[in-house]
Design a protein around this motif. Sequence first.
Motif, PDB file in Angstrom:
ATOM      1  N   GLY A  95     -78.629   1.760 -34.386  1.00 23.85           N
ATOM      2  CA  GLY A  95     -77.682   2.769 -34.837  1.00 23.85           C
ATOM      3  C   GLY A  95     -77.574   2.812 -36.341  1.00 23.85           C
ATOM      4  N   TYR A  96     -76.521   3.389 -36.815  1.00 25.65           N
ATOM      5  CA  TYR A  96     -76.284   3.479 -38.240  1.00 25.65           C
ATOM      6  C   TYR A  96     -75.373   2.336 -38.655  1.00 25.65           C
ATOM      7  CZ  TYR A  96     -78.243   8.127 -37.666  1.00 25.65           C
ATOM      8  OH  TYR A  96     -79.071   9.177 -37.385  1.00 25.65           O
ATOM      9  N   ASN A  97     -75.023   2.311 -39.925  1.00 28.29           N
ATOM     10  CA  ASN A  97     -74.196   1.221 -40.436  1.00 28.29           C
ATOM     11  C   ASN A  97     -72.714   1.476 -40.202  1.00 28.29           C
ATOM     12  OD1 ASN A  97     -75.592  -1.046 -41.725  1.00 28.29           O
ATOM     13  ND2 ASN A  97     -76.611   0.548 -42.898  1.00 28.29           N
ATOM     14  N   LYS A  98     -72.349   1.691 -38.958  1.00 20.93           N
ATOM     15  CA  LYS A  98     -70.931   1.791 -38.635  1.00 20.93           C
ATOM     16  C   LYS A  98     -70.439   0.365 -38.509  1.00 20.93           C
ATOM     17  CE  LYS A  98     -67.687   3.635 -35.213  1.00 20.93           C
ATOM     18  NZ  LYS A  98     -67.572   4.401 -33.947  1.00 20.93           N
ATOM     19  N   LEU A  99     -70.030  -0.192 -39.633  1.00 19.67           N
ATOM     20  CA  LEU A  99     -69.700  -1.601 -39.698  1.00 19.67           C
ATOM     21  C   LEU A  99     -68.299  -1.858 -39.177  1.00 19.67           C
ATOM     22  CD1 LEU A  99     -71.181  -2.320 -43.233  1.00 19.67           C
ATOM     23  CD2 LEU A  99     -72.290  -2.552 -41.011  1.00 19.67           C
TER      24      LEU A  99
ATOM     25  N   TYR B  33     -70.841   6.846 -45.783  1.00 22.18           N
ATOM     26  CA  TYR B  33     -69.745   6.392 -44.920  1.00 22.18           C
ATOM     27  C   TYR B  33     -68.455   6.318 -45.734  1.00 22.18           C
ATOM     28  CZ  TYR B  33     -73.957   4.417 -42.762  1.00 22.18           C
ATOM     29  OH  TYR B  33     -75.210   4.239 -42.253  1.00 22.18           O
ATOM     30  N   TYR B  35     -64.734   4.318 -45.467  1.00 17.82           N
ATOM     31  CA  TYR B  35     -63.929   3.274 -44.849  1.00 17.82           C
ATOM     32  C   TYR B  35     -62.602   3.207 -45.593  1.00 17.82           C
ATOM     33  CZ  TYR B  35     -68.236   1.310 -42.790  1.00 17.82           C
ATOM     34  OH  TYR B  35     -69.402   1.112 -42.084  1.00 17.82           O
ATOM     35  N   PHE B  45     -63.585   1.740 -40.329  1.00 13.17           N
ATOM     36  CA  PHE B  45     -64.506   2.870 -40.440  1.00 13.17           C
ATOM     37  C   PHE B  45     -63.744   4.176 -40.271  1.00 13.17           C
ATOM     38  CE2 PHE B  45     -68.308   5.324 -39.719  1.00 13.17           C
ATOM     39  CZ  PHE B  45     -67.982   6.206 -38.701  1.00 13.17           C
ATOM     40  N   THR B  99     -81.962   4.977 -38.778  1.00 16.05           N
ATOM     41  CA  THR B  99     -81.118   3.966 -38.147  1.00 16.05           C
ATOM     42  C   THR B  99     -81.680   2.592 -38.474  1.00 16.05           C
ATOM     43  OG1 THR B  99     -82.457   4.094 -36.144  1.00 16.05           O
ATOM     44  CG2 THR B  99     -80.545   5.528 -36.267  1.00 16.05           C
ATOM     45  N   GLY B 100     -81.172   1.618 -37.776  1.00 25.91           N
ATOM     46  CA  GLY B 100     -81.685   0.277 -38.014  1.00 25.91           C
ATOM     47  C   GLY B 100     -80.790  -0.540 -38.906  1.00 25.91           C
TER      48      GLY B 100
END
Lengths: 111, 115
Positions: A95-99, B33, B35, B45, B99-100
């Motif tokens: 997945g993505y970096n949904k940390l 992203y 947060y 998140f 991804t990854g």
Amino acid sequence: LAKTTQPISMDSYEGQEVNITCSHNNIATNDYITWYQQFPSQGPRFIIQGYKTKVTNEVASLFIPADRKSSTLSLPRVSLSDTAVYYCLAVFSGGYNKLIFGAGTRLAVHP
Amino acid sequence: EAGVTQFPSHSVIEKGQTVTLRCDPISGHDNLYWYRRVMGKEIKFLLHFVKESKQDESGMPNNRFLAERTGGTYSTLKVQPAELEDSGVYFCASSLAGTGNTEAFFGQGTRLTVV
């Protein structure tokens, strides 16, 4: 997503080796163990990541046993500047970096 | 190379006002992203862009929050109207395409105080 558990805080002295252990009993096959470091008034910073066995870079080493239910971040010869919060995360490789951050471990290094 | 930059670093506004936070990701990073950490709690998140598209906005607290990323470059997060519980530090992060287990790079955060 795997929940991680780590000590709330640790204290050390300059020059010592610090080991922070993280438990992740429910880690999934596709999860990588990832550690971030955060200094006051800054965003988290990636330190190291691994899947199994041992990974070493210029900052730290990461030990992950075969069952992957825990991991240990090792900081060699800490200095005052290593005082920070250290987060252990299980990151899904597909997945993505949904940390998903926990409370982290607050490390205090003393002179 | 410039890292992830956020503006402003601090903002103090009154309840009911509007505030817009800006994030400039690392050039070439498709993933962006948001947060936030409210006082005494963990970093949570909010949402994730892939280029200009919202990939995941499951963490957005309510419809007073609006995030945009026009053109797939910088992003803005608008809070309108702001409430007291919106106070906290808002972090932006970016990572390479795909991804990854790619490393996420965080900005220094915007500290928002609603009074």
